[in-house]
Write a protein that holds these residues in place. Structure first.
Motif, short mmCIF file in Angstrom:
data_model
loop_
_atom_site.label_atom_id
_atom_site.label_comp_id
_atom_site.label_asym_id
_atom_site.label_seq_id
_atom_site.Cartn_x
_atom_site.Cartn_y
_atom_site.Cartn_z
N PHE A 41 -1.56 30.27 50.51
CA PHE A 41 -2.07 30.57 51.84
C PHE A 41 -0.90 31.01 52.70
O PHE A 41 0.24 31.06 52.21
CB PHE A 41 -2.86 29.40 52.44
N ALA A 42 -1.13 31.39 53.94
CA ALA A 42 -0.12 32.04 54.77
C ALA A 42 1.19 31.27 54.89
O ALA A 42 2.27 31.86 54.89
CB ALA A 42 -0.68 32.32 56.16
N THR A 43 1.15 29.93 54.98
CA THR A 43 2.36 29.16 55.23
C THR A 43 2.84 28.34 54.04
O THR A 43 3.82 27.61 54.14
CB THR A 43 2.15 28.22 56.43
N GLY A 44 2.15 28.44 52.90
CA GLY A 44 2.57 27.68 51.74
C GLY A 44 1.64 27.83 50.56
O GLY A 44 0.89 28.80 50.46
N SER A 45 1.67 26.83 49.69
CA SER A 45 0.77 26.83 48.53
C SER A 45 0.52 25.40 48.07
O SER A 45 1.37 24.53 48.23
CB SER A 45 1.36 27.65 47.38
N ALA A 46 -0.66 25.19 47.53
CA ALA A 46 -1.02 23.92 46.92
C ALA A 46 -1.02 24.15 45.41
O ALA A 46 -1.68 25.07 44.92
CB ALA A 46 -2.39 23.46 47.39
N VAL A 47 -0.23 23.36 44.69
CA VAL A 47 -0.07 23.55 43.26
C VAL A 47 -0.66 22.34 42.53
O VAL A 47 -0.40 21.19 42.91
CB VAL A 47 1.42 23.73 42.89
N VAL A 48 -1.45 22.63 41.49
CA VAL A 48 -2.18 21.59 40.77
C VAL A 48 -1.69 21.54 39.32
O VAL A 48 -1.55 22.58 38.67
CB VAL A 48 -3.70 21.88 40.78
N TYR A 49 -1.43 20.32 38.85
CA TYR A 49 -0.97 20.08 37.49
C TYR A 49 -1.92 19.13 36.79
O TYR A 49 -2.53 18.28 37.44
CB TYR A 49 0.43 19.47 37.49
N LYS A 50 -2.01 19.25 35.47
CA LYS A 50 -2.85 18.35 34.69
C LYS A 50 -2.04 17.79 33.53
O LYS A 50 -1.30 18.51 32.87
CB LYS A 50 -4.08 19.08 34.17
N SER A 51 -2.20 16.48 33.33
CA SER A 51 -1.55 15.80 32.22
C SER A 51 -2.55 14.79 31.67
O SER A 51 -2.83 13.78 32.31
CB SER A 51 -0.28 15.09 32.70
N GLY A 52 -3.10 15.10 30.50
CA GLY A 52 -4.12 14.23 29.93
C GLY A 52 -5.35 14.19 30.84
O GLY A 52 -5.91 15.22 31.18
N ARG A 53 -5.73 12.99 31.24
CA ARG A 53 -6.90 12.84 32.12
C ARG A 53 -6.51 12.68 33.58
O ARG A 53 -7.32 12.29 34.41
CB ARG A 53 -7.73 11.65 31.66
N TYR A 54 -5.26 12.98 33.90
CA TYR A 54 -4.76 12.87 35.27
C TYR A 54 -4.48 14.24 35.86
O TYR A 54 -4.02 15.14 35.14
CB TYR A 54 -3.49 12.02 35.32
N VAL A 55 -4.74 14.39 37.14
CA VAL A 55 -4.45 15.61 37.87
C VAL A 55 -3.52 15.25 39.01
O VAL A 55 -3.71 14.22 39.68
CB VAL A 55 -5.76 16.26 38.40
N CYS A 56 -2.53 16.08 39.25
CA CYS A 56 -1.53 15.86 40.29
C CYS A 56 -1.46 17.11 41.15
O CYS A 56 -1.63 18.23 40.65
CB CYS A 56 -0.17 15.59 39.62
N ALA A 57 -1.21 16.95 42.45
CA ALA A 57 -1.10 18.10 43.35
C ALA A 57 0.02 17.88 44.35
O ALA A 57 0.33 16.75 44.73
CB ALA A 57 -2.42 18.33 44.08
#
Length: 122
Positions: A41-57
């Motif tokens: 988005f204009a001022t940044g970004s949200a990044v999503v990661y997945k490891s097994g059954r866990y999601v991190c952002a």
């Protein structure tokens, strides 16, 4: 000796987080797993990661350095959202949820601009 080694590890980890500018490589250091989505988005970004059954952002500021309001939110369907918000210089988060096989929703904000994913990773 163990205390000295632990101090060195913690110090080096803090240098990665507090270093100038936070790019994709730094986001990977904040969240385990592999990157599955990046929402810009204009001022940044949200990044999503997945490891097994866990999601991190994590939300990353496009222009790191000055303290500004940032937030990141992550919610597995049927659960409450986990949010990290405040005045940060580089990033908000990381936040992690156990998603199992459920969809997740991600939100990110830097300053007055924000992004939301809707339900993803279904």
């Amino acid at each position: 000796m163990l205390a000295g080694a632990l101090t060195a590890l913690v110090s080096s980890g803090l240098l990665v987080v507090a270093g100038p500018g936070v790019g994709g490589a730094h986001a990977a250091a904040l969240c385990p797993g592999h990157k599955v989505r990046s929402l810009s988005f204009a001022t940044g970004s949200a990044v999503v990661y997945k490891s097994g059954r866990y999601v991190c952002a994590v939300t990353l500021a496009k222009r790191a350095g000055a303290r500004q309001y940032m937030s990141v939110g992550l919610q597995a369907r049927g659960s409450r959202a986990v949010v990290d918000a405040g005045r940060f210089t580089h990033h908000a988060g990381p936040v992690t949820v156990h998603s199992g096989h459920r969809c997740v929703r991600v939100t990110g904000r830097v300053g007055s601009k924000s992004v939301g994913s809707g339900w993803i990773l279904c």
